[in-house]
Structures are given as structure tokens and as C-alpha cells.
Design a protein around this motif. Structure first.
Motif, mmCIF file in Angstrom:
data_model
loop_
_atom_site.group_PDB
_atom_site.id
_atom_site.type_symbol
_atom_site.label_atom_id
_atom_site.label_comp_id
_atom_site.label_asym_id
_atom_site.label_seq_id
_atom_site.Cartn_x
_atom_site.Cartn_y
_atom_site.Cartn_z
ATOM 1 N N TRP A 25 0.836 -1.204 0.000
ATOM 2 C CA TRP A 25 0.000 0.000 0.000
ATOM 3 C C TRP A 25 0.869 1.252 0.000
ATOM 4 C CZ3 TRP A 25 -4.963 -0.477 -0.951
ATOM 5 C CH2 TRP A 25 -5.686 -1.590 -0.516
ATOM 6 N N LYS A 60 -4.023 4.543 1.860
ATOM 7 C CA LYS A 60 -5.358 3.982 2.067
ATOM 8 C C LYS A 60 -6.359 5.125 2.128
ATOM 9 C CE LYS A 60 -5.081 -0.644 3.962
ATOM 10 N NZ LYS A 60 -5.586 -1.544 5.032
ATOM 11 N N LYS A 95 -13.998 -4.806 -3.153
ATOM 12 C CA LYS A 95 -12.979 -3.850 -2.712
ATOM 13 C C LYS A 95 -11.873 -3.787 -3.754
ATOM 14 C CE LYS A 95 -13.896 -4.535 2.214
ATOM 15 N NZ LYS A 95 -14.580 -3.239 2.348
ATOM 16 N N VAL A 96 -11.436 -2.564 -4.038
ATOM 17 C CA VAL A 96 -10.524 -2.330 -5.155
ATOM 18 C C VAL A 96 -9.337 -1.485 -4.711
ATOM 19 C CG1 VAL A 96 -10.327 -1.158 -7.380
ATOM 20 C CG2 VAL A 96 -12.351 -2.528 -6.882
ATOM 21 N N ALA A 97 -8.159 -1.815 -5.231
ATOM 22 C CA ALA A 97 -6.961 -0.985 -5.084
ATOM 23 C C ALA A 97 -6.590 -0.428 -6.450
ATOM 24 C CB ALA A 97 -5.803 -1.797 -4.516
ATOM 25 N N GLU A 107 -6.448 -8.974 0.275
ATOM 26 C CA GLU A 107 -6.872 -7.708 0.877
ATOM 27 C C GLU A 107 -7.826 -6.932 -0.032
ATOM 28 O OE1 GLU A 107 -3.923 -5.313 2.809
ATOM 29 O OE2 GLU A 107 -2.652 -7.047 3.275
ATOM 30 N N VAL A 108 -7.814 -7.244 -1.326
ATOM 31 C CA VAL A 108 -8.743 -6.625 -2.269
ATOM 32 C C VAL A 108 -9.266 -7.696 -3.220
ATOM 33 C CG1 VAL A 108 -7.665 -4.336 -2.189
ATOM 34 C CG2 VAL A 108 -6.888 -6.002 -3.882
ATOM 35 N N ALA A 144 -7.316 -5.284 -8.291
ATOM 36 C CA ALA A 144 -6.412 -4.140 -8.293
ATOM 37 C C ALA A 144 -6.161 -3.728 -9.736
ATOM 38 C CB ALA A 144 -5.102 -4.476 -7.594
#
Length: 510
Positions: free
Chosen positions: A74, A77, A92-94, A183-184, A187
Motif C-alpha cells: 500500500w 489507504k 474492494k478495489v486498489a 486484501e482486495v 487491483a
């Protein structure tokens, strides 16, 4: 910004730089002549800019530390909630740190951009939010995205979630790692030489470089507009198809988006591959540093596809090995012009982030901060530009057509081409004080099979197909015809459904 009439001294210096002998009297006559232009430039400066809108509010951003960012994936955030319903609701997207996200810093992994904050959202981000996704942060990437490794970002290295101390693959290092960590759900990545497919391969996730122009590149930092691609990284093929379905299509800004051919990519999921013809490209294997586990794992994957009903043949495309030199001539000189001689690439219609141009305009003042990858690339690009007048860039652009034709000829007989995504598995991250040769080896060792398709614009996906030495992932790359992402997804999904990839390969769990 206000426009000022130039001085005689400024005009003479400009003329000298272009080989013109400008006298004081000539400069004075020039200044008098162009005086009326000043009002026009001032009018332009006074008018409001025309950039993509910001539709969704966002909270404060922060840089996570400690256990919240153990792998270094990261860079920031944030919390941006999209529409309350849609095909991506709950996802959830990065976002790779090359994308403009209003109110959140954009560094592109570079110290020289620290503190820069864009004023608008890249249209693809708005598309994700419109579809119900939630953007929870920006992922770390390599310095100016100029590396396939994980050793140059100003925020530090990104460690491979499956092999600590090894690269997660670049330049979309954080994007691949965050998906692998769970975590996502997705991405966003950018791919100029393999920067979506390399992290997908080395981190054991799914990443696609779509056909050039299918996903708009507006508001995303790149290298050369003729090799820039954007696309998603996900844990599964089905999710990848779903996200591409949302991302694809014209945005009304990107002039590279012409004659798009759209498909419903999710319809390819679960269709099977009986009767499909796949060409195993001989030149993609057995290169001077190919790891035997990678070659063996990908050949085993080809056999698996054959057992699922596809016809699989070994074929030869000699031009494949010419792809990297062609790519290098375009990428290095193109990036040199788009970064050093001009703050942003010109000669194309689209959205220009003016504030970013201002920051890049001062790059020369801080050039010593650049890592070896960028220094070497810019020096070689400057050398070929100055002493060969762009010959190699122009010739490579012409040879692009012959390279594309070589793949198209093979794709005239086969639905897909198959080869390893990367010739080796994740390598160890070198120390910060590593010599130039070691750093350059780490950063560019993975692009041989990926970069040619940035030149030719064919869609290419990387999917995990097993584990090699040290339980490191092996990536399988499938390449399709232009605009036929559905065919790519169909085969990738069939392979994924055929078994747990972590049980495949020389080191797979038995």
C-alpha cells in the motif's frame, strides 16, 4: 498562470538552441509581432479547464504502517464508496499509483512526485464506482513504473506474499501482492512491458493486458502512448472477466479508442474449450535463463488444456525473439521524450493533467534522485535521439507491423498462443546499494515474453499454473486475436476449473 511577453534575451537564447542566429533587432521585431497573441494566451489561462468529473466523495487518505502494510503493497489507504448497487457491489478495489484519484497523492513510485495531488479522477475509477465497487487505497508501484522487479519504489520494496524477500513482480508490484494477500478483490494495473502480467505471474494471481485501447488510458501516467495498456488483476478468471466488462469501452476522452469491438466477457466463463486450437510458441521456452521448472510447468499446463479437449501443437514464431529490441527502441526513446524533453506526451487528443506537467517540468533539477532503471533508460533514449535523430524509434515503429503480422499469421491457424508469462519465478529483491548491473538484471529479467505484445497490442492473460522451486508461482500466458478477450477468458477459465494450480508444477502440493 499568466502569459508574459518574452524578452529580447530570451528570444535570442531560444534561437541559439535551435541553431538560429537571432539579432537584437530581429528579436525586437518578433516581440512586436507576437504581442497580439498575448491576449489569446491569457484568455486560455482564464477559462475553466475541461477534465473528467469527481462523482463520489472521499475521506482522508493515510499511509498504512506496520502490520497493516507488512508487505509494502500500500502507498495510501482511503475510503471511496461507489453506487449502492451494481455488478461490483461489495467488491474492494486498489488502484495502482499511476492513476489520477482526486484528493489522493499520485507518486508513480517516484520521489520527485511526492506531494503531488491530482484534481480529477481517471474515468475508469468512476466506472468502477458507478458499478458499486469500493476503492480502499492506492497500491505501490515501481519508480515511474520503469521496472519489472520490486526494488526501485521510493516507498521501499514490495515483498512477494508467497515468497518473502522475493519480488512481487513489477511494475504493478502492490497490485499483484494485494490480490494475492486477499486484501482486495481487484487491483488496477498498467502494462507497458508486462507490468500487469509479470506481477500476476510471480504472485500467483490472474492479470490481463487487454487489446490496446479497450480500456481507456485517460488520467493514467504511462511511458509511450503506443504501448500503454490498463487492466485488472484478480484472484480468479471469472472475477477478471467481470471487472473487464465494467472497465471496457470508450470514455469520450482517449483518442486511442477507435473501432472498439466489445464482448460480454463473463459469458465465456464455464464454456469449455472442446475444439479450440492452441499454438505452443517454441521461442517462448528454453531461453538462456529460463528456469526448468517454469518450462516444465507451462508444458504440463499445455497438456492439461489438451486433455480438456483443445488441439495443442508446438509452433515456431521466430519474430517473437525480435520483440524485445523493437519494444526497447520505442519505450526508451518514447519515454525520454514524454518525460525529459516534454513533461507529458504530446501529439494526441485527450486529457492533459496540467498540474502534473508542471511537476515533471522540474525533473531535470532532481534527476540525480532517479534510480538506475530510469537513468539508464533515459540516457540510452537521449543518445539514440541526439546522435541518430530518432532513427531507431521510427524504424521500430515501422517494424511493429511485421511483428504483429507474424503473430497474426499464427493466430490465423490457432485461437490462442501459449508460452510462459515469465521465464523464471520470483527472484530475490536486491539490496538498495546493489551495483548497477545487479539492479538492472533484477528489474528487466522478466519482460522477454511479455513486452512484444505491448508492441503488437494483442490481448494477453497470465494465470497461475503451478509451483516451482521454493514454492514460487509459475505463470502461464495465453495470447489471443485482437478484441477476442472472450476466447482468452474461455481457455483460462477452463484451465482454472481443471484443478488447484497450487497442486501443479514440480513443487506443487501432492
Amino acid at each position: 498562470m499568466s502569459f508574459k511577453i518574452p524578452s529580447i534575451e530570451q528570444i535570442r537564447k531560444l534561437g541559439d538552441g535551435m541553431g538560429m542566429d537571432i539579432t537584437n533587432s530581429y528579436a525586437e521585431a518578433f516581440i512586436n509581432y507576437i504581442a497580439p497573441f498575448a491576449d489569446g494566451y491569457r484568455q486560455i489561462a482564464a477559462l475553466p479547464d475541461d477534465v473528467p468529473p469527481i462523482k463520489y466523495p472521499r475521506g482522508h487518505y493515510y499511509r498504512p504502517e506496520g502490520d497493516e502494510n507488512k508487505h509494502g503493497a500500500w502507498i495510501a489507504k482511503v475510503n471511496i464508496k461507489g453506487a449502492t448497487s451494481g455488478p461490483l457491489a461489495g467488491k474492494k478495489v486498489a488502484i495502482k499509483d499511476t492513476y489520477s484519484l482526486a484528493g489522493v497523492p499520485l507518486t508513480n513510485g517516484a520521489s520527485v512526485l511526492e506531494g503531488y495531488v491530482p484534481e480529477f479522477d481517471a474515468p475508469v475509477i468512476t466506472r468502477l464506482l458507478d458499478a458499486g465497487a469500493e476503492v480502499i487505497g492506492k497500491s505501490t508501484c515501481e519508480y515511474f513504473s520503469f521496472s519489472g522487479g520490486a526494488a526501485t519504489s521510493t516507498s521501499g520494496p514490495v515483498h512477494n506474499p508467497r515468497a518473502w524477500g522475493h519480488t512481487a513482480g513489477g511494475s504493478s508490484t502492490g497490485s499483484g501482492a494485494l490480490v494475492a494477500l486477499g486484501e482486495v478483490d481487484m487491483a488496477m494495473g498498467g502494462d507497458q512491458a508486462g507490468s500487469i502480467r509479470i506481477p500476476a505471474s510471480l504472485s500467483g494471481v490472474v492479470g490481463i493486458k487487454p487489446t490496446w485501447g479497450l480500456v481507456p488510458y485517460t488520467g493514467i501516467m504511462g511511458m509511450d502512448p503506443t504501448i500503454d495498456h490498463a487492466g485488472p488483476l484478480t484472484a480468479t478468471v471469472a472475477e477478471n472477466a467481470l471487472f473487464l466488462e465494467v472497465l471496457a469501452g470508450k470514455d469520450g476522452y482517449d483518442s486511442r479508442q477507435s473501432d472498439l469491438e466489445m464482448e460480454s466477457y463473463t459469458k465465456a466463463i464455464g464454456q469449455g474449450i472442446a475444439g479450440m486450437k492452441i499454438g505452443v510458441v517454441k521461442e517462448g521456452f528454453g531461453q538462456y535463463d529460463s528456469h526448468p521448472d517454469v518450462d516444465a510447468g507451462v508444458q504440463a499446463a499445455a497438456k492439461k488444456l489438451e486433455s480438456l479437449g483443445a488441439r495443442v501443437d508446438e509452433i515456431s514464431i521466430p519474430w517473437h525473439l525480435t520483440g524485445v529490441p523493437i519494444w526497447a527502441a520505442i519505450a526508451l526513446e518514447g519515454t525520454y521524450h514524454g518525460m525529459i524533453t516534454s513533461p507529458l506526451p504530446r501529439h494526441t487528443e485527450g486529457v492533459y493533467p496540467i498540474s502534473l506537467a508542471g511537476r515533471l517540468g522540474s525533473l531535470r533539477d532532481r534527476a540525480n534522485e532517479l534510480p538506475d532503471t530510469v537513468k539508464v533508460g533515459m540516457l540510452l533514449g537521449a543518445y539514440t535521439d541526439k546522435y541518430y535523430q530518432g532513427y531507431f524509434y521510427y524504424k521500430a515503429q515501422n517494424l511493429r507491423r511485421r511483428l504483429r503480422a507474424a503473430y497474426d499469421k499464427a493466430l490465423g491457424s490457432y485461437d490462442l498462443l501459449l508460452m510462459p508469462t515469465t521465464r523464471m519465478m520470483a527472484s530475490k529483491i536486491p539490496p538498495p546499494d546493489a551495483p548497477l548491473e545487479q539492479m538492472m538484471q533484477h528489474c528487466w529479467e522478466q519482460i522477454t515474453n511479455t513486452s512484444p505484445f505491448n508492441v503488437t497490442h494483442h490481448p494477453a492473460i497470465s494465470i497461475p499454473c503451478g509451483l516451482g522451486e521454493g514454492n514460487r508461482p509459475i505463470g502461464l500466458m495465453l495470447v489471443g486475436k485482437h478484441w477476442r478477450e472472450s476466447t482468452v477468458y474461455r481457455a483460462a477459465d477452463a484451465f482454472e476449473r481443471a484443478g488447484n494450480w497450487q497442486s501443479m508444477g514440480p513443487s506443487g502440493k501432492r
